[in-house]
Design a protein around this motif. Sequence first.
Motif, PDB file in Angstrom:
ATOM      1  N   GLY A  37       3.312   2.670  -8.341  1.00 13.77           N
ATOM      2  CA  GLY A  37       2.340   3.649  -7.886  1.00 13.77           C
ATOM      3  C   GLY A  37       2.824   4.325  -6.627  1.00 13.77           C
ATOM      4  N   GLY A  38       2.077   5.339  -6.167  1.00 15.26           N
ATOM      5  CA  GLY A  38       2.475   6.077  -4.985  1.00 15.26           C
ATOM      6  C   GLY A  38       2.579   5.183  -3.779  1.00 15.26           C
ATOM      7  N   ALA A  39       3.596   5.432  -2.949  1.00 16.57           N
ATOM      8  CA  ALA A  39       3.817   4.585  -1.782  1.00 16.57           C
ATOM      9  C   ALA A  39       2.728   4.743  -0.743  1.00 16.57           C
ATOM     10  N   THR A  40       1.983   5.884  -0.816  1.00 22.56           N
ATOM     11  CA  THR A  40       0.950   6.112   0.194  1.00 22.56           C
ATOM     12  C   THR A  40      -0.377   5.473  -0.183  1.00 22.56           C
ATOM     13  N   ARG A  41      -0.499   4.949  -1.382  1.00 16.33           N
ATOM     14  CA  ARG A  41      -1.769   4.366  -1.821  1.00 16.33           C
ATOM     15  C   ARG A  41      -1.788   2.874  -1.551  1.00 16.33           C
ATOM     16  N   LEU A  42      -2.950   2.381  -1.191  1.00 14.77           N
ATOM     17  CA  LEU A  42      -3.137   0.954  -0.945  1.00 14.77           C
ATOM     18  C   LEU A  42      -3.871   0.332  -2.124  1.00 14.77           C
ATOM     19  N   SER A  43      -3.118  -0.419  -2.932  1.00 13.70           N
ATOM     20  CA  SER A  43      -3.719  -1.163  -4.037  1.00 13.70           C
ATOM     21  C   SER A  43      -4.248  -2.485  -3.502  1.00 13.70           C
ATOM     22  N   PRO A  44      -5.065  -3.191  -4.280  1.00 11.06           N
ATOM     23  CA  PRO A  44      -5.546  -4.505  -3.824  1.00 11.06           C
ATOM     24  C   PRO A  44      -4.415  -5.474  -3.470  1.00 11.06           C
ATOM     25  N   ALA A  45      -3.327  -5.448  -4.252  1.00  8.00           N
ATOM     26  CA  ALA A  45      -2.200  -6.351  -3.963  1.00  8.00           C
ATOM     27  C   ALA A  45      -1.557  -6.002  -2.632  1.00  8.00           C
ATOM     28  N   ARG A  46      -1.428  -4.711  -2.357  1.00  8.84           N
ATOM     29  CA  ARG A  46      -0.817  -4.295  -1.099  1.00  8.84           C
ATOM     30  C   ARG A  46      -1.725  -4.622   0.086  1.00  8.84           C
ATOM     31  N   ILE A  47      -3.021  -4.417  -0.095  1.00  5.13           N
ATOM     32  CA  ILE A  47      -3.958  -4.765   0.983  1.00  5.13           C
ATOM     33  C   ILE A  47      -3.873  -6.259   1.285  1.00  5.13           C
ATOM     34  N   ALA A  48      -3.844  -7.068   0.230  1.00  2.00           N
ATOM     35  CA  ALA A  48      -3.756  -8.516   0.431  1.00  2.00           C
ATOM     36  C   ALA A  48      -2.441  -8.898   1.104  1.00  2.00           C
ATOM     37  N   THR A  49      -1.356  -8.210   0.741  1.00  2.00           N
ATOM     38  CA  THR A  49      -0.061  -8.512   1.358  1.00  2.00           C
ATOM     39  C   THR A  49      -0.057  -8.119   2.825  1.00  2.00           C
ATOM     40  N   LEU A  50      -0.639  -6.971   3.150  1.00  2.00           N
ATOM     41  CA  LEU A  50      -0.746  -6.576   4.560  1.00  2.00           C
ATOM     42  C   LEU A  50      -1.570  -7.590   5.348  1.00  2.00           C
ATOM     43  N   VAL A  51      -2.662  -8.058   4.754  1.00  2.00           N
ATOM     44  CA  VAL A  51      -3.474  -9.096   5.414  1.00  2.00           C
ATOM     45  C   VAL A  51      -2.640 -10.356   5.627  1.00  2.00           C
ATOM     46  N   ALA A  52      -1.812 -10.694   4.636  1.00  2.58           N
ATOM     47  CA  ALA A  52      -0.956 -11.880   4.763  1.00  2.58           C
ATOM     48  C   ALA A  52       0.057 -11.708   5.888  1.00  2.58           C
ATOM     49  N   LEU A  53       0.639 -10.513   6.020  1.00  2.19           N
ATOM     50  CA  LEU A  53       1.608 -10.284   7.096  1.00  2.19           C
ATOM     51  C   LEU A  53       0.937 -10.364   8.464  1.00  2.19           C
ATOM     52  N   VAL A  54      -0.254  -9.797   8.578  1.00  3.98           N
ATOM     53  CA  VAL A  54      -0.996  -9.906   9.842  1.00  3.98           C
ATOM     54  C   VAL A  54      -1.353 -11.364  10.110  1.00  3.98           C
ATOM     55  N   ALA A  55      -1.755 -12.072   9.061  1.00  5.25           N
ATOM     56  CA  ALA A  55      -2.092 -13.492   9.222  1.00  5.25           C
ATOM     57  C   ALA A  55      -0.883 -14.294   9.682  1.00  5.25           C
ATOM     58  N   LEU A  56       0.299 -13.943   9.163  1.00  2.90           N
ATOM     59  CA  LEU A  56       1.516 -14.622   9.597  1.00  2.90           C
ATOM     60  C   LEU A  56       1.740 -14.403  11.091  1.00  2.90           C
ATOM     61  N   ALA A  57       1.599 -13.157  11.541  1.00  4.69           N
ATOM     62  CA  ALA A  57       1.795 -12.858  12.958  1.00  4.69           C
ATOM     63  C   ALA A  57       0.775 -13.587  13.827  1.00  4.69           C
ATOM     64  N   VAL A  58      -0.490 -13.561  13.418  1.00  7.40           N
ATOM     65  CA  VAL A  58      -1.538 -14.215  14.204  1.00  7.40           C
ATOM     66  C   VAL A  58      -1.328 -15.723  14.238  1.00  7.40           C
ATOM     67  N   ALA A  59      -0.983 -16.308  13.093  1.00  7.74           N
ATOM     68  CA  ALA A  59      -0.795 -17.762  13.030  1.00  7.74           C
ATOM     69  C   ALA A  59       0.357 -18.216  13.906  1.00  7.74           C
ATOM     70  N   VAL A  60       1.457 -17.447  13.882  1.00  5.68           N
ATOM     71  CA  VAL A  60       2.652 -17.838  14.637  1.00  5.68           C
ATOM     72  C   VAL A  60       2.485 -17.549  16.119  1.00  5.68           C
ATOM     73  N   LEU A  61       1.996 -16.347  16.432  1.00  4.17           N
ATOM     74  CA  LEU A  61       1.921 -15.932  17.832  1.00  4.17           C
ATOM     75  C   LEU A  61       0.667 -16.452  18.523  1.00  4.17           C
ATOM     76  N   GLY A  62      -0.438 -16.490  17.793  1.00  3.81           N
ATOM     77  CA  GLY A  62      -1.694 -16.876  18.421  1.00  3.81           C
ATOM     78  C   GLY A  62      -1.990 -18.355  18.383  1.00  3.81           C
ATOM     79  N   PHE A  63      -1.554 -19.029  17.316  1.00  2.00           N
ATOM     80  CA  PHE A  63      -1.901 -20.442  17.146  1.00  2.00           C
ATOM     81  C   PHE A  63      -0.677 -21.355  17.099  1.00  2.00           C
ATOM     82  N   ASP A  64       0.510 -20.786  17.310  1.00  2.04           N
ATOM     83  CA  ASP A  64       1.747 -21.560  17.386  1.00  2.04           C
ATOM     84  C   ASP A  64       1.996 -22.381  16.128  1.00  2.04           C
ATOM     85  N   LEU A  65       1.599 -21.840  14.973  1.00  2.00           N
ATOM     86  CA  LEU A  65       1.884 -22.519  13.712  1.00  2.00           C
ATOM     87  C   LEU A  65       3.319 -22.227  13.284  1.00  2.00           C
ATOM     88  N   ASP A  66       3.870 -23.095  12.454  1.00  2.04           N
ATOM     89  CA  ASP A  66       5.249 -22.929  12.005  1.00  2.04           C
ATOM     90  C   ASP A  66       5.369 -21.690  11.123  1.00  2.04           C
TER      91      ASP A  66
END
Length: 459
Positions: free
Chosen positions: A257-286
Amino acid sequence: MSPELVSILVLVVVFVIATTRSVNMGALAFAAAFGVGTLVADLDADGIFAGFPGDLFVVLVGVTYLFAIARANGTTDWLVHAAVRLVRGRVALIPWVMFALTGALTAIGAVSPAAVAIVAPIALSFATRYSISPLLMGTMVVHGAQAGGFSPISIYGSIVNGIVEREGLPGSEVTLFLASLIANLLIASVLFVLFGGRKLWARGSVAPEGDGAGAAGRGTEPAGTGTGSGTAPGSGPAGTAPAAVAVRLGRDTRGTGGATRLSPARIATLVALVALAVAVLGFDLDAGLTAVTLAVVLSTAWPDDSRRAVGEIAWSTVLLICGVLTYVGVLEEMGTITWAGEGVGGIGVPLLAAVLLCYIGAIVSAFASSVGIMGALIPLAVPFLAQGEIGAVGMVAALAVSATVVDVSPFSTNGALVLAAAPDVDRERFFRQLMIYGGIVVAAVPALAWLVLVVPGLG
């Protein structure tokens, strides 16, 4: 011949065979660890495996697994498109954005490998999409992380300043921070000029899809899919888009699909990437365990997008890095590194001892923990620092710069993350590029740091 010298010679042989025979260096290093550990150091299997970097193994697997999913479902395409909009289409600014981003993350408390693990896959996906040298983009990310790595509130800065205080040495948090910041900023500027930065400026601006049919700005040309193979040091800059296989900017070439569109899978992946940053930087998780967990969740929800992701994990890189670091662990276990450091510390000429310690820090750190090396070398420097002929502030800053700027080496955690994160590249060629560049840094930077920070007698 002493066991320590034998272990160093075996390491040299491993490098020579891997370079001349194209054998995976990690496999050779595992064999060397077994031979030296058993026959020379009298270690059993548990002693040999004590040096196996289990945490780095999980980080490499987890992060490359998660970002393989992001590539498969088009999330990285969306991020690239967003990055182009952020800099108003100036592709030449993206390496500096990545430099500043990783620097900011480490300056506020992120561990350097954690910041690189988050930023490098996005940065290198952008490099591939717009035919920017992956060597330029990867090294800008690593040097950015080190630029902010010694702020007074950073992990590295806190550790080194704590060691200095514990050893009763005079210290300067500001000097330590500025030394690393300026050194990495200067290196990044040189890299930008040598590896395609001027041609990136000449391209002008590019227009994401939906902003017009053409590209805006002087000298603009379509972005190619490219190979991302980059340019080896000394072979000329990269940065021009290939004429073949041109695609319209922002268009998804993976059929998702178009690169500018946010599908549910892409939204979930973006949430996962943000969660990775928050978990590592904010909570010192591995970072590795967190990335694996998030990747598994995404794979369960969207198995079609994730089916090939496991196969895209950089397994050859994992073998390479884990094998070499296991051998380095054997060297540490048998006292080779301490033996070399004590030999240098016993030299009667303080300035000569200082530059040799900087080189030992750089060489060993290219294969092992930068902070761990500084923790070993700073105490070794105490005896001749106590003589008053060498300034403690300058010496500590020189050791810090020497031991961390070499993290571009593909055998260090940061370099390994960059190597593993680069999509659609000839990994053997990219590995050689990073190894050559890392060798140049190891050869040049310790001498320059010694000349600028130690010889004037700072502190």
